[in-house]
Design an enzyme around this catalytic site. Sequence first.
Site, PDB file in Angstrom:
ATOM      1  CB  SER A  55      38.787   5.772 -56.080  1.00  0.00           C
ATOM      2  OG  SER A  55      37.889   6.082 -57.102  1.00  0.00           O
ATOM      3  CD  GLU A  62      51.508  21.533 -48.390  1.00  0.00           C
ATOM      4  OE1 GLU A  62      51.114  20.367 -48.602  1.00  0.00           O
ATOM      5  OE2 GLU A  62      52.514  21.803 -47.718  1.00  0.00           O
ATOM      6  CB  SER A  63      44.201  21.323 -50.054  1.00  0.00           C
ATOM      7  OG  SER A  63      43.960  22.545 -49.349  1.00  0.00           O
ATOM      8  CG  HIS A  68      38.243   9.341 -58.885  1.00  0.00           C
ATOM      9  ND1 HIS A  68      38.054   8.636 -57.720  1.00  0.00           N
ATOM     10  CD2 HIS A  68      38.154  10.642 -58.554  1.00  0.00           C
ATOM     11  CE1 HIS A  68      37.836   9.487 -56.723  1.00  0.00           C
ATOM     12  NE2 HIS A  68      37.900  10.705 -57.202  1.00  0.00           N
ATOM     13  CB  CYS A  83      45.403  26.305 -49.057  1.00  0.00           C
ATOM     14  SG  CYS A  83      45.970  25.207 -47.768  1.00  0.00           S
TER      15      CYS A  83
END
Lengths: 124, 124
Positions: A55, A62-63, A68, A83
Amino acid sequence: MNALGRHVLAEVYGCNRSILDDTSKVQQVMVNAALKAGAEVREVAFHKFSPQGVSGVVVISESHVAVHTWPEYGYAAVDVFTCGTRVDPWNVMDAVIRDLEAENYTATETRRGMFNEPAVQAAS
Amino acid sequence: MNALGRHVLAEVYGCNRSILDDTSKVQQVMVNAALKAGAEVREVAFHKFSPQGVSGVVVISESHVAVHTWPEYGYAAVDVFTCGTRVDPWNVMDAVIRDLEAENYTATETRRGMFNEPAVQAAS
């Protein structure tokens, strides 16, 4: 469209199982995909599970980009949230899918943070 | 249903703006929500943006919890991904929404990793 962000979720099947179970390789795939798409990497957090699976999340300016993996199924759940207009989340996703050597995938995009204000920076 | 995971995406509006712009408070909200729902926290990566906003991810044994905040809009984009049956992603989300002092929200759940095999652990 006045969305603050775009969030692409992908079900990625038929991946290279040895890559999916190698934390450093998975991390390299995710970071490279973000960088190639023009994202700025801020934080990286990956974790290896026993007996198998990885994971990890790359926090970008930008986020985020998250993965996973289930090596036993050759499957990876990947999501890319961006974003602003500078980075296209699909460019990140395309690179991930290619570098995990996936056979097939499905992906959907959700617009995040919809405001009816001209001041909100449109994400497309 | 043979899904490996459940992924809940929420648009969270009307939050407490001072919380949304405080990295340590946002991190506390996310980690506490994960712990209260029974998740095991593995990695934490948060980043503060200038002039405002916080991005962060909590990697849990059961997958991840992510948040991106826009204090100027009182808005947070939250997503909770859990695998297995031990942690209910909606319990995590409910705690986040409460602790961000949100006025309203919308949320959707996507089943991740669908396999037509009895051996796959169902996520519901």
